[in-house]
Scaffold this motif. Structure first.
Motif, PDB file in Angstrom:
ATOM      1  N   ASP A  86       8.687  13.421  -5.851  1.00 33.02           N
ATOM      2  CA  ASP A  86       9.420  12.168  -6.045  1.00 33.02           C
ATOM      3  C   ASP A  86      10.239  11.829  -4.805  1.00 33.02           C
ATOM      4  OD1 ASP A  86       8.361  11.928  -8.563  1.00 33.02           O
ATOM      5  OD2 ASP A  86      10.124  12.715  -9.603  1.00 33.02           O
ATOM      6  N   ASP A  87      10.804  12.855  -4.162  1.00 39.49           N
ATOM      7  CA  ASP A  87      11.576  12.620  -2.945  1.00 39.49           C
ATOM      8  C   ASP A  87      10.678  12.105  -1.824  1.00 39.49           C
ATOM      9  OD1 ASP A  87      13.982  13.324  -4.043  1.00 39.49           O
ATOM     10  OD2 ASP A  87      13.941  15.392  -3.319  1.00 39.49           O
ATOM     11  N   ASP A  88       9.455  12.634  -1.741  1.00 38.58           N
ATOM     12  CA  ASP A  88       8.503  12.148  -0.740  1.00 38.58           C
ATOM     13  C   ASP A  88       8.206  10.671  -0.945  1.00 38.58           C
ATOM     14  OD1 ASP A  88       8.229  14.654   0.459  1.00 38.58           O
ATOM     15  OD2 ASP A  88       6.537  15.221  -0.820  1.00 38.58           O
ATOM     16  N   VAL A  89       7.962  10.297  -2.202  1.00 33.26           N
ATOM     17  CA  VAL A  89       7.657   8.899  -2.528  1.00 33.26           C
ATOM     18  C   VAL A  89       8.837   8.003  -2.173  1.00 33.26           C
ATOM     19  CG1 VAL A  89       7.162   7.277  -4.400  1.00 33.26           C
ATOM     20  CG2 VAL A  89       5.992   9.487  -4.334  1.00 33.26           C
ATOM     21  N   LEU A  90      10.050   8.439  -2.521  1.00 40.94           N
ATOM     22  CA  LEU A  90      11.241   7.649  -2.235  1.00 40.94           C
ATOM     23  C   LEU A  90      11.422   7.461  -0.731  1.00 40.94           C
ATOM     24  CD1 LEU A  90      13.785   6.217  -3.240  1.00 40.94           C
ATOM     25  CD2 LEU A  90      14.961   8.426  -3.216  1.00 40.94           C
ATOM     26  N   ASN A  91      11.225   8.528   0.028  1.00 46.35           N
ATOM     27  CA  ASN A  91      11.393   8.439   1.481  1.00 46.35           C
ATOM     28  C   ASN A  91      10.359   7.511   2.106  1.00 46.35           C
ATOM     29  OD1 ASN A  91      13.614  10.148   1.622  1.00 46.35           O
ATOM     30  ND2 ASN A  91      12.340  11.984   1.774  1.00 46.35           N
ATOM     31  N   LEU A  92       9.133   7.551   1.605  1.00 48.75           N
ATOM     32  CA  LEU A  92       8.094   6.688   2.153  1.00 48.75           C
ATOM     33  C   LEU A  92       8.335   5.228   1.780  1.00 48.75           C
ATOM     34  CD1 LEU A  92       4.945   8.926   1.708  1.00 48.75           C
ATOM     35  CD2 LEU A  92       5.900   8.104   3.857  1.00 48.75           C
ATOM     36  N   ARG A  93       8.846   4.989   0.592  1.00 48.16           N
ATOM     37  CA  ARG A  93       9.145   3.606   0.202  1.00 48.16           C
ATOM     38  C   ARG A  93      10.328   3.055   0.984  1.00 48.16           C
ATOM     39  NH1 ARG A  93       7.933   3.990  -6.308  1.00 48.16           N
ATOM     40  NH2 ARG A  93       5.705   3.546  -6.147  1.00 48.16           N
ATOM     41  N   ARG A  94      11.193   3.937   1.460  1.00 46.26           N
ATOM     42  CA  ARG A  94      12.254   3.491   2.356  1.00 46.26           C
ATOM     43  C   ARG A  94      11.677   3.137   3.726  1.00 46.26           C
ATOM     44  NH1 ARG A  94      16.747   8.255   1.251  1.00 46.26           N
ATOM     45  NH2 ARG A  94      17.284   7.687  -0.891  1.00 46.26           N
ATOM     46  N   ALA A  95      10.660   3.892   4.140  1.00 45.05           N
ATOM     47  CA  ALA A  95      10.065   3.681   5.467  1.00 45.05           C
ATOM     48  C   ALA A  95       9.172   2.453   5.502  1.00 45.05           C
ATOM     49  CB  ALA A  95       9.270   4.918   5.891  1.00 45.05           C
ATOM     50  N   VAL A  96       8.548   2.135   4.366  1.00 45.45           N
ATOM     51  CA  VAL A  96       7.605   1.018   4.296  1.00 45.45           C
ATOM     52  C   VAL A  96       8.079   0.057   3.213  1.00 45.45           C
ATOM     53  CG1 VAL A  96       5.218   0.306   3.958  1.00 45.45           C
ATOM     54  CG2 VAL A  96       5.717   2.512   5.026  1.00 45.45           C
ATOM     55  N   GLY A  97       8.607  -1.093   3.624  1.00 43.81           N
ATOM     56  CA  GLY A  97       9.064  -2.104   2.671  1.00 43.81           C
ATOM     57  C   GLY A  97       8.002  -3.163   2.453  1.00 43.81           C
ATOM     58  N   MET A  98       8.060  -3.822   1.305  1.00 48.13           N
ATOM     59  CA  MET A  98       7.039  -4.810   0.971  1.00 48.13           C
ATOM     60  C   MET A  98       7.676  -6.091   0.449  1.00 48.13           C
ATOM     61  SD  MET A  98       3.556  -4.049  -1.072  1.00 48.13           S
ATOM     62  CE  MET A  98       2.144  -5.134  -0.977  1.00 48.13           C
ATOM     63  N   VAL A  99       7.198  -7.220   0.975  1.00 46.47           N
ATOM     64  CA  VAL A  99       7.652  -8.540   0.537  1.00 46.47           C
ATOM     65  C   VAL A  99       6.478  -9.215  -0.153  1.00 46.47           C
ATOM     66  CG1 VAL A  99       8.616 -10.757   1.234  1.00 46.47           C
ATOM     67  CG2 VAL A  99       9.236  -8.673   2.491  1.00 46.47           C
ATOM     68  N   PHE A 100       6.668  -9.581  -1.412  1.00 49.76           N
ATOM     69  CA  PHE A 100       5.558 -10.088  -2.212  1.00 49.76           C
ATOM     70  C   PHE A 100       5.437 -11.613  -2.118  1.00 49.76           C
ATOM     71  CE2 PHE A 100       6.648  -5.980  -3.998  1.00 49.76           C
ATOM     72  CZ  PHE A 100       5.405  -5.384  -4.152  1.00 49.76           C
ATOM     73  N   GLN A 101       4.444 -12.133  -2.810  1.00 47.82           N
ATOM     74  CA  GLN A 101       4.115 -13.552  -2.731  1.00 47.82           C
ATOM     75  C   GLN A 101       5.214 -14.432  -3.300  1.00 47.82           C
ATOM     76  OE1 GLN A 101       0.872 -15.999  -5.156  1.00 47.82           O
ATOM     77  NE2 GLN A 101      -0.083 -14.794  -3.542  1.00 47.82           N
ATOM     78  N   ASN A 102       5.728 -14.057  -4.459  1.00 45.35           N
ATOM     79  CA  ASN A 102       6.717 -14.892  -5.154  1.00 45.35           C
ATOM     80  C   ASN A 102       8.117 -14.314  -4.959  1.00 45.35           C
ATOM     81  OD1 ASN A 102       8.286 -16.420  -6.861  1.00 45.35           O
ATOM     82  ND2 ASN A 102       6.864 -16.354  -8.581  1.00 45.35           N
ATOM     83  N   PRO A 103       8.972 -14.965  -4.177  1.00 46.86           N
ATOM     84  CA  PRO A 103      10.305 -14.398  -3.937  1.00 46.86           C
ATOM     85  C   PRO A 103      11.133 -14.252  -5.199  1.00 46.86           C
ATOM     86  CG  PRO A 103      10.191 -16.677  -3.151  1.00 46.86           C
ATOM     87  CD  PRO A 103       8.782 -16.258  -3.496  1.00 46.86           C
TER      88      PRO A 103
END
Length: 294
Positions: A86-103
């Motif tokens: 879970d810590d690995d996933v959290l760290n990677l989601r901090r490193a890679v952010g995502m902006v979706f289609q509908n704000p």
């Protein structure tokens, strides 16, 4: 971590999701590519080409790897490994952010600055660093003066810039824009694209823009074209847009400026330089006209 490995390394990746009849439906088909830190990459493709699924896999939104093969490494970590914590996933989601289609789907607070603070606050960023992050993020997208406004009263482009600020406040190394301009008017689209360019050019953030707008892709350093889950073109914009035959075959059109310049060249008008963006095309036409007058 392998220091020689690119920030994103995709190796022979295939993926399918389960349909209503419980049969796997292929989406990605043996994709291999590298994305180095600091690149500005546009990923093009028609609807159903697999580009959004690919983006979601990079951001760990896809969690079911039952019908997945191959490898995805981000910052040297195998994100498809069953040993991911879970810590690995959290760290990677901090490193890679995502902006979706509908704000509207990413705005959670009633005040702009509170919305931007939501992500970093939830990962335990303390004051005064939290305040500094929010202020920097709003400044980065040109929304400082709207800090105390209500998000629902903003225009589409402004909402999307607030959503982007919320990701910036997490201080990612990479930002993925998944059709982030699709619901915006031309002004809003321009605002968001200019923000992408600024993040990449001035802050060194790796930018992946998933889009079907050819003129947006023309502004990137590199263009990758997907069709039916496969990479069919990968190169600089001028290299990719020189293959109009392949683009047409996979249901994509050339950027308008590229098409106009090719039309004029075919009729004997000498245009020079890379001509994928309006300013490039306008300058080349002006030069050709001036030379013709001399």
């Amino acid at each position: 971590m392998d220091q020689t490995m690119p920030f994103i390394h995709v190796e022979d990746l295939s993926y399918a999701y389960v349909g209503e009849d419980e049969k796997p439906i292929p989406v990605l088909d043996h994709i291999s590519l590298d994305i180095r830190e600091g690149e500005y990459v546009a990923i093009l493709g028609h609807n159903g080409s697999g580009k959004s699924t690919f983006a979601k896999m990079l951001n760990l939104v896809v969690e079911d790897y039952t019908y997945a093969e191959g490898k995805i490494y981000i910052d040297g970590m195998d994100i498809m490994s069953p040993d991911m914590t879970d810590d690995d996933v959290l760290n990677l989601r901090r490193a890679v952010g995502m902006v979706f289609q509908n704000p509207d789907n990413q705005l959670v607070a009633t005040i702009v600055e509170e919305d931007v603070a939501f992500g970093p606050e939830n990962i335990g960023i303390p004051h005064p660093e939290l305040r500094e992050r929010v202020d920097r993020a709003l400044a980065a997208v040109g929304m400082t003066e709207y800090a105390h406004h209500e998000p629902h009263r903003l225009s589409g482009g402004q909402k999307q810039r607030v959503a982007i600020a919320g990701i910036i406040a997490m201080m990612p190394r990479c930002m993925i824009f998944d059709e982030s301009t699709a619901m915006l008017d031309p002004v809003g689209r321009r605002e968001v694209v200019e923000t992408m360019e600024q993040l990449n050019r001035e802050q060194g953030i790796t930018v992946l823009s998933i889009t079907h707008y050819m003129d947006e892709a023309a502004r990137a350093d590199r263009v990758i074209v997907l069709s039916d889950g496969k990479v069919v073109l990968d190169g600089k914009p001028e290299e990719v847009f020189s293959r109009g035959d392949i683009l047409h075959r996979v249901g994509l059109e050339l950027p308008q400026c590229t098409a106009v310049s090719q039309y004029l060249k075919a009729r004997g008008i000498p245009l020079d330089g890379v001509l994928n963006m309006p300013e490039q095309c306008a300058d080349a036409i002006a030069r050709a006209w001036k030379n013709g007058q001399n």
